[in-house]
Design an enzyme around this catalytic site. Sequence first.
Site, PDB file in Angstrom:
ATOM      1  N   ASP A  32       0.837  -1.401  -0.001  1.00  0.00           N
ATOM      2  CA  ASP A  32       0.029  -0.199   0.085  1.00  0.00           C
ATOM      3  C   ASP A  32       0.743   1.368   0.031  1.00  0.00           C
ATOM      4  OD1 ASP A  32      -2.762  -0.829   0.023  1.00  0.00           O
ATOM      5  OD2 ASP A  32      -2.302  -1.877   1.749  1.00  0.00           O
ATOM      6  N   ARG A  73       1.837   5.237  16.602  1.00  0.00           N
ATOM      7  CA  ARG A  73       1.356   6.348  15.729  1.00  0.00           C
ATOM      8  C   ARG A  73       1.716   7.736  16.138  1.00  0.00           C
ATOM      9  NH1 ARG A  73       1.607   2.547  12.381  1.00  0.00           N
ATOM     10  NH2 ARG A  73      -0.407   1.588  12.036  1.00  0.00           N
TER      11      ARG A  73
END
Length: 402
Positions: free
Chosen positions: A14, A94
């Site tokens: 991706d 994150r």
Amino acid sequence: MAEKVVLAYSGGLDTSVAVKWIKEKYGMDIIAVTADVGAEKDLEAARQKALKVGAIKAVVVDARETFVNEFVFPALQADAIYQGVYPLATALSRPLIARLLVEVARQEGATAVAHGCTGKGNDQVRFDVVTAALGPDLAVIAPAREWGMTREETIAYARRSRIPVPVTVASPYSVDINLWGRSIECGVLEDPWTAPPEDIYIWTVSPGDAPDKPQYVEIGFEKGLPVSLNRKRLGGVKLIEQLTRLAGANGVGRIDHIEDRLVGIKSREIYEAPAATVLFAAHKALEAMTLSREQMRFKQNVAEEYASLIYNGLWFSSFHRDLRAYVQSTQRYVTGTVRVRLFKGNCTVVGRKSPFSLYQHKLATYDVGDQFDQSASPGFIQLYGLPVRVQSQVQPETKDIG
Ligand code: ARG
């Protein structure tokens, strides 16, 4: 000169397609950043691949120490576990990665950052909100959220653009890995009635196949931070790595859960987090010995809030600062050693000791040496039970619980 964008690059399909796609759609130059948070793969190969698929620059940043010391351990001190089971491995990585993107964007004079998250998950929120906090002037590009390609279309796009499609793309799972845990989604796991197939697990043996003899480990803590394993002093990264192996070999750390995403979807999530499972259990056991009843009760509420803010992408917020200050203050005396038994998938605390223990044998014992004054209890209970006594007399239905 083309504008620059800093892309969080994993080396997977991706984010490789994203390099090409951003170039075509936005005409920007892509700088690929790969953060090493303990994903256990060949990141130099990922870096080379980024260049091959068209990035003008590609860097790998070893962020393992930072990840453990600035993100994982504060969450451990807070006992931050989302919905009672998820140790927040992905969620904790994150804000670190997003902060890195902003830093590189500053160094490179980029005008945007980019990530490979879809529009259905929590990760997009975490990247976007952290960017809003740390680099509000930066645009965020999220190709997978914008392009609307199916899995097949993504693969076709990759083939057209001469991006190597690894055989492992056949893996039906979506996996995120770091030192604190593995998160596994998709494929047959999307049926909540289907038991997770064995092949999704890498760090843990099946509890049934674990050794028939229990294994014991001792974790040493100083001010709420794990500092030793079986009496050997270790840095955080090493400690987590070694504990992952020990606990995993005994089948400890598998989690199967229906989870509430921030965007409102319930999703079936599998986690594998042997070290986190043991460290949370040990840390909580030491707190039970060194914190007062009131501290314990209030801290449990804080833990719930702390887990939610991490899950919901609010790492860089004043709310976090405030809770952090409370948690840090509670950890002053959370020092000592916890003994844990690992046996066929179970992790059980079997011993704890601390120089600051609030457990007093002379008060607790039923044997000789008892110094608790039992004659003081009736008076205490008299006052403690007074409101109940009054209310049951004045309001007789008080007793009808139903
Ligand atoms: N549900 C977890 C979270 O939101 C894990 C997401 C992991 N992503 C993945 N590609 N498996 O933190």
